[in-house]
Write a protein that holds these residues in place. Structure first.
Motif, short mmCIF file in Angstrom:
data_model
loop_
_atom_site.label_atom_id
_atom_site.label_comp_id
_atom_site.label_asym_id
_atom_site.label_seq_id
_atom_site.Cartn_x
_atom_site.Cartn_y
_atom_site.Cartn_z
N ASP A 284 -12.53 24.35 -63.31
CA ASP A 284 -11.96 23.44 -63.64
C ASP A 284 -10.49 23.43 -63.09
O ASP A 284 -9.90 22.53 -63.15
CB ASP A 284 -11.62 23.38 -65.13
N GLU A 285 -10.25 24.25 -62.07
CA GLU A 285 -8.95 24.02 -61.40
C GLU A 285 -8.84 22.97 -60.45
O GLU A 285 -9.92 22.80 -59.57
CB GLU A 285 -8.60 25.45 -60.71
N ILE A 286 -7.67 22.25 -59.95
CA ILE A 286 -7.70 21.38 -58.93
C ILE A 286 -7.17 22.15 -57.65
O ILE A 286 -6.21 22.82 -57.90
CB ILE A 286 -6.81 20.43 -59.26
N THR A 287 -8.10 22.19 -56.71
CA THR A 287 -7.61 22.75 -55.42
C THR A 287 -6.89 21.70 -54.31
O THR A 287 -7.61 20.58 -54.42
CB THR A 287 -8.68 23.81 -54.82
N ILE A 288 -6.11 22.17 -53.57
CA ILE A 288 -5.59 21.01 -52.33
C ILE A 288 -5.44 22.06 -51.18
O ILE A 288 -4.98 23.20 -51.18
CB ILE A 288 -4.06 20.36 -52.66
N PHE A 289 -6.01 21.63 -50.01
CA PHE A 289 -6.07 21.98 -48.98
C PHE A 289 -5.21 20.99 -47.73
O PHE A 289 -5.68 19.92 -47.79
CB PHE A 289 -7.38 22.26 -48.05
N LYS A 290 -4.26 21.47 -47.39
CA LYS A 290 -2.96 20.43 -46.46
C LYS A 290 -3.38 21.20 -44.92
O LYS A 290 -2.87 22.25 -45.00
CB LYS A 290 -1.99 20.68 -47.03
N ALA A 291 -3.72 20.35 -44.20
CA ALA A 291 -3.98 20.75 -42.83
C ALA A 291 -3.08 20.17 -41.95
O ALA A 291 -3.05 18.74 -42.14
CB ALA A 291 -5.31 20.78 -42.48
N VAL A 292 -2.56 20.63 -41.06
CA VAL A 292 -1.95 19.86 -39.84
C VAL A 292 -2.48 20.36 -38.48
O VAL A 292 -2.08 19.67 -37.34
CB VAL A 292 -0.25 20.35 -39.74
N GLY A 293 -3.25 20.74 -38.47
CA GLY A 293 -4.19 21.18 -37.27
C GLY A 293 -3.72 22.44 -36.57
O GLY A 293 -2.44 23.03 -36.65
N SER A 294 -4.48 23.16 -36.12
CA SER A 294 -4.10 24.53 -35.28
C SER A 294 -4.89 24.42 -33.87
O SER A 294 -5.75 24.11 -33.82
CB SER A 294 -4.59 25.92 -36.24
N ALA A 295 -3.98 25.08 -33.04
CA ALA A 295 -4.47 25.47 -31.57
C ALA A 295 -5.35 26.46 -31.46
O ALA A 295 -6.31 26.24 -30.46
CB ALA A 295 -3.20 25.83 -30.52
N LEU A 296 -5.64 27.24 -32.32
CA LEU A 296 -6.71 28.31 -32.60
C LEU A 296 -7.91 27.53 -32.69
O LEU A 296 -8.97 27.70 -32.13
CB LEU A 296 -6.34 29.06 -33.76
N GLU A 297 -7.83 26.51 -33.57
CA GLU A 297 -9.30 25.65 -33.70
C GLU A 297 -9.67 24.85 -32.43
O GLU A 297 -10.89 24.81 -32.26
CB GLU A 297 -9.04 24.80 -34.74
N ASP A 298 -8.70 24.49 -31.71
CA ASP A 298 -8.99 23.68 -30.60
C ASP A 298 -9.57 24.69 -29.51
O ASP A 298 -10.43 24.42 -28.74
CB ASP A 298 -7.63 23.21 -30.02
N LEU A 299 -8.98 25.77 -29.29
CA LEU A 299 -9.32 26.89 -28.26
C LEU A 299 -10.84 27.33 -28.59
O LEU A 299 -11.77 27.40 -27.75
CB LEU A 299 -8.43 28.02 -28.44
N THR A 300 -11.15 27.44 -30.05
CA THR A 300 -12.24 27.81 -30.32
C THR A 300 -13.53 26.72 -30.04
O THR A 300 -14.37 27.05 -29.37
CB THR A 300 -12.55 28.10 -32.03
N ALA A 301 -13.18 25.32 -30.21
CA ALA A 301 -14.12 24.48 -30.01
C ALA A 301 -14.37 24.31 -28.38
O ALA A 301 -15.48 24.12 -27.90
CB ALA A 301 -13.60 23.00 -30.59
N ALA A 302 -13.05 24.21 -27.76
CA ALA A 302 -13.11 24.14 -26.31
C ALA A 302 -13.91 25.37 -25.67
O ALA A 302 -14.97 25.30 -24.88
CB ALA A 302 -11.86 24.18 -25.62
N ALA A 303 -13.83 26.59 -26.17
CA ALA A 303 -14.75 27.81 -25.73
C ALA A 303 -16.29 27.44 -26.03
O ALA A 303 -16.88 27.79 -25.22
CB ALA A 303 -14.17 29.12 -26.16
#
Length: 318
Positions: A284-303
């Motif tokens: 029953d809890e409300i969860t919030i995920f706030k993202a601004v993006g990370s260069a770690l994610e870009d690096l992972t996808a590019a690799a």
């Protein structure tokens, strides 16, 4: 140096591959300097340039340059344009140019789904998408990789955009419909994913049912906001990285309103992936995920794109 085009990049980043790779990357960590942010003004037009470097112990070094122009939608143009250059972290040798637009939209949707895997209810079946751009267009596919999504409701400030996205999702075999009222979509949803460049709150606290997961992945600057500060009162709040608390308008406005304190943020994706903080604890809890993006994610996808292209080249030569 490889030139990895749009289709090659897209084919390498299916969410059943990308999401586990992002989970592993957050567990392992990387060196991610603060992004460089530059306001761009030319001939009365305004945009933002971000320069985002990262490198890891697996031997990759990369940098993304991304330009964000929120008014492009009115011109019939995407709001985001990016390029990505991948290097060897051990020699500095250039390895590849990768389609940065595809990297950005896939890693953003993939990271949102990774967050939802820790924070959304296990039985979440109804997804509301707020927005209709390229990132919004991938949210349903990403969320379906981690939750049993059966129905998708789409709302956008421009109704034609919502209708077009819902039609594309139906063509992909999903039960999707455009709705005329944002409240109608949010009140029915188990997961609400906002992927906009809004500067005004789109989501109101009264619309969120107990157990809802609110995913805020569009706004990334102090003047951008997708959710009213009251949404954060009593919610379990998580971020993608610690940059979010310093740069995200949603969080800064919630701090200013007294709806959230910095110390109330429960953790980030690295802590969730490593198991050092708990995700959702109650249905029953409300969860919030706030993202601004990370260069770690870009690096992972590019690799991933580089390794996939390398395998394809080796196969071609055999």
């Amino acid at each position: 140096m490889l030139l990895i085009d749009t289709e090659q990049t897209r084919s390498a980043l299916s969410f059943d591959v990308l999401i586990p790779a992002l989970r592993t990357a957050f567990q392992q960590g990387a060196t991610v300097p603060l992004r460089h942010t530059h306001a761009v003004a030319s001939g009365g037009d305004h945009g933002t340039m971000l320069i985002m470097p990262a490198w890891n112990e697996q031997g990759y070094l990369g940098v993304k340059v991304i330009n964000i122009y929120p008014e492009n939608g009115a011109r019939g143009l995407p709001g985001l344009h990016a390029i990505y250059t991948l290097y060897s972290a051990r020699t500095g040798v250039p390895l590849a140019h990768v389609d940065g637009d595809v990297v950005t939209v896939h890693r953003t949707a993939g990271a949102a789904a990774l967050g939802a895997d820790y924070l959304a209810r296990r039985d979440a079946r109804v997804l509301a998408i707020v927005g209709s751009g390229r990132i919004a267009g991938l949210v349903a596919q990403a969320m379906r990789a981690v939750r049993p999504i059966e129905r998708v409701l789409v709302w956008n400030v421009r109704p034609a955009g919502a209708q077009a996205l819902a039609a594309r999702l139906r063509e992909a075999g999903m039960d999707a419909v455009a709705v005329a009222d944002a409240r109608e979509a949010v009140e029915q949803a188990d997961i609400v994913s906002c992927a906009t460049l809004s500067t005004e709150p789109l989501i109101q606290a009264a619309w969120l049912r107990p157990g809802t997961h609110l995913d805020l992945i569009g706004s990334f600057k102090p003047d951008m906001v997708e959710a009213h500060p009251d949404c954060f009162r009593g919610a379990s709040v998580y971020v993608d990285t610690d940059e979010a608390a310093a740069k995200a308008g949603d969080l800064l406005q919630a701090f200013e309103a007294g709806a959230l304190a910095r110390g109330d943020i429960r953790g980030d994706l690295q802590a969730l992936a490593r198991g050092t903080v708990a995700g959702r604890r109650r249905d029953d809890e409300i969860t919030i995920f706030k993202a601004v993006g990370s260069a770690l994610e870009d690096l992972t996808a590019a690799a991933l794109a580089y390794e996939s292209a390398g395998r394809a080249e080796a196969k071609r030569k055999d």
